[in-house]
Motif scaffolding. Structure first.
Motif, PDB file in Angstrom:
ATOM      1  N   TRP A   4       0.434  -1.486  -0.077  1.00 32.01           N
ATOM      2  CA  TRP A   4       0.180  -0.729  -0.115  1.00 32.01           C
ATOM      3  C   TRP A   4       0.887   1.163  -0.315  1.00 32.01           C
ATOM      4  CZ3 TRP A   4      -2.759  -3.579  -1.731  1.00 32.01           C
ATOM      5  CH2 TRP A   4      -4.352  -3.764  -1.928  1.00 32.01           C
TER       6      TRP A   4
ATOM      7  N   SER B  59      -8.858  -2.381  -4.824  1.00 32.90           N
ATOM      8  CA  SER B  59      -7.045  -1.724  -3.803  1.00 32.90           C
ATOM      9  C   SER B  59      -6.074  -2.772  -5.231  1.00 32.90           C
ATOM     10  CB  SER B  59      -7.301  -2.123  -2.449  1.00 32.90           C
ATOM     11  OG  SER B  59      -8.409  -1.013  -1.641  1.00 32.90           O
TER      12      SER B  59
ATOM     13  N   LEU C 274      -6.867   2.773   0.259  1.00 31.80           N
ATOM     14  CA  LEU C 274      -7.310   1.244  -0.148  1.00 31.80           C
ATOM     15  C   LEU C 274      -7.727   0.496   1.260  1.00 31.80           C
ATOM     16  CD1 LEU C 274      -3.517   1.388  -2.033  1.00 31.80           C
ATOM     17  CD2 LEU C 274      -5.567   1.430  -2.788  1.00 31.80           C
TER      18      LEU C 274
ATOM     19  N   ASP D   9      -2.157   4.231   2.861  1.00 30.38           N
ATOM     20  CA  ASP D   9      -2.854   3.760   1.970  1.00 30.38           C
ATOM     21  C   ASP D   9      -3.620   4.658   1.381  1.00 30.38           C
ATOM     22  OD1 ASP D   9      -4.113   4.544   4.418  1.00 30.38           O
ATOM     23  OD2 ASP D   9      -5.141   2.530   5.261  1.00 30.38           O
TER      24      ASP D   9
END
Length: 274
Positions: A19, A130, A237, A97
């Motif tokens: 991420w 994601s 995400l 993220d």
């Protein structure tokens, strides 16, 4: 570029290299370029350190890695250390993220104003999308295209307006939204001097609302806020939150209530300990 950048971007992370990598890729594509990234690392393993060192060698922007020993969820502590490492007088805060759209920093830069902080939001993606987003999807910016996301299973929602609002619509929606323009850790910005005046984050606070409490002290200091939730776009995400617990949330609520009731603009549990 000046010796000191115009903006310091603080990005928090903890043991989440895939991420973090997607997040850092999104800053390679920013239209606004006079910035540094300060990674506030809440005790990740050595592999994160190695990843950041390798990534920084080829990055278009300077990266500062601020780390401390893992002692449970201590995001407030590491954010305060990151604040002290900033070289710019204006700070944008986000998370490791959150993929920033190419105009993300440009919006923060253009809307910044003495006496104010800026309050943005995020658009939350499901886990499968994601995971599927690639470097190329970020570099071409197609991951911000609602039609492209729908083809990958994004459900229809009024929230999709965040991604489709043009410049004028975004401003109208920001004026109309009932959402409070609070300090949101994933997408907010303010003057370093103001953040230091309120002594940064309250380090007694763990998961749940420590960003909002910082904003409440800024309000008590006389700083106002401006809404940019439909203009400064980032994709959040999805991931599990193993550190979320009710005890921490309740404790934080009590601290926030005290900040509001007593109109505190300063915490003795922040950057400078008393």
């Amino acid at each position: 570029m000046s010796s000191n950048p115009t903006i310091s971007v603080i990005i928090s992370t903890y043991n989440s290299i895939p991420w973090l990598e997607k997040t850092l890729w999104s800053y390679e594509q920013q239209i606004f370029r006079d910035f540094e990234v300060v990674i506030a690392d809440d005790g990740s393993r050595d592999d994160t350190k190695e990843f950041i060192e390798n990534y920084a060698q080829d990055s278009r922007y300077p990266i500062i890695h601020v780390w401390h020993e893992d002692n449970g969820f201590q995001k407030s502590q590491i954010l305060n250390k990151a604040i002290m490492a900033c070289n710019a007088n204006y700070v944008v805060m986000s998370d490791g993220d959150c993929i920033a759209r190419e105009d993300f920093l440009q919006i923060h830069y253009e809307r910044r104003e003495p006496g104010y902080f800026l309050s943005g939001g995020y658009y939350k993606l499901p886990l499968d999308i994601s995971q599927a987003i690639t470097k190329d999807d970020i570099y071409t910016q197609r991951c911000f295209d609602v039609e492209w996301l729908k083809e990958r299973g994004l459900p229809a929602s009024y929230k999709n307006q965040k991604l489709t609002a043009g410049f004028v619509t975004a401003k109208v929606m920001e004026n109309l939204t009932p959402t409070n323009a609070s300090w949101n850790g994933h997408n907010s910005s303010g003057w370093l001097e103001d953040i230091k005046k309120v002594n940064g984050f309250d380090e007694r606070m763990q998961y749940g609302g420590q960003d909002r409490e910082l904003g409440e002290r800024l309000f008590n200091l006389g700083i106002k806020s401006k809404q940019i939730r439909y203009s400064a776009i980032c994709l959040h995400l999805d991931h599990a939150r193993g550190y979320k617990n009710q005890e921490s949330i309740d404790k934080n609520k009590a601290i926030r209530k005290s900040t509001r009731d007593e109109k505190k603009s300063y915490t003795p549990f922040g950057i400078n300990k008393e």
